[in-house]
Scaffold this active site. Sequence first.
Site: not given
Length: 264
Positions: A135-136, A157, A159
């Site tokens: 979550m960064r 990533n 999403h």
Amino acid sequence: MAHKTRVGVLISGGGTNLQAIIDASKSNRIDARVVFVGSDNPKAYGLKRAHKHGIPTFVIDYETIMKETRGRPLEDLVPEGFDLERVLAGQDLLHASSNRMKAQRYFCTRAIAEAALLREMATYPFDLLVLAGFMRILTPYFIDRVNTDPSQPRIMNIHPALLPSFPGVDGYGDTYRYGCKVGGCTVHFVDYGEDTGPIIRQKAFEITPDDTIDTVREKGLKLEWHLYLECIQLFAEGRLRVVSKTYTLENGTEFNRKVVEIAT
Ligand code: GRF
């Protein structure tokens, strides 16, 4: 044994995607193995999952770093080689109109945390870095040091929405609240923006009138576990290539699009 793609995973929470990747690698459903699991959150349950499988872990506690840097001159703390102007020019995270002091602080503190991440990661050589509920936001400082060959991005990533709709922290929630009839998930390469990188693959599901925010999350997560494995396997097989394409409208306006081509 054929060379397995070495995958590093960054997490912040429960780690069900991480679990899917570990299970698939243990049962040889993907030609990959997890070489480390890193977290910004010491309490992430995913760290326990990694321990169970004997996978090395580390924590870079962003929150503590942010607290410790408060009020201190950041020039003394930023990592060697950090070039603020270069990062500011390349980044796609904060608007040009943002206050310069604020932007400076944001990117300096992130670089301090990211340098610590990179130091830990340097212990475990890897081919692909997978963000699984991390979550960064990663800044150009970090991305450039992982993507050393600009033609071959190697940070992925997942999403929880059909990008480019609903970027940010709560993709399923935003999809549900908007009243969408279809939700989905996206795997993409990471670039300098937030959830903006070239899309590798997406999966969609129907949202019916009796769905709740929880059932939408459940449906989405189940798809994520498969989608991530497919994308990691495509990477392992060397089948992903990011290409820039241009197309021209009838009125002459030119557009550029970055497309991930999947070799057959
Ligand atoms: C997933 O929905 C992922 O898309 C998002 O964060 C969630 C992580 O779930 N980025 P888990 O930690 O893998 O269970």
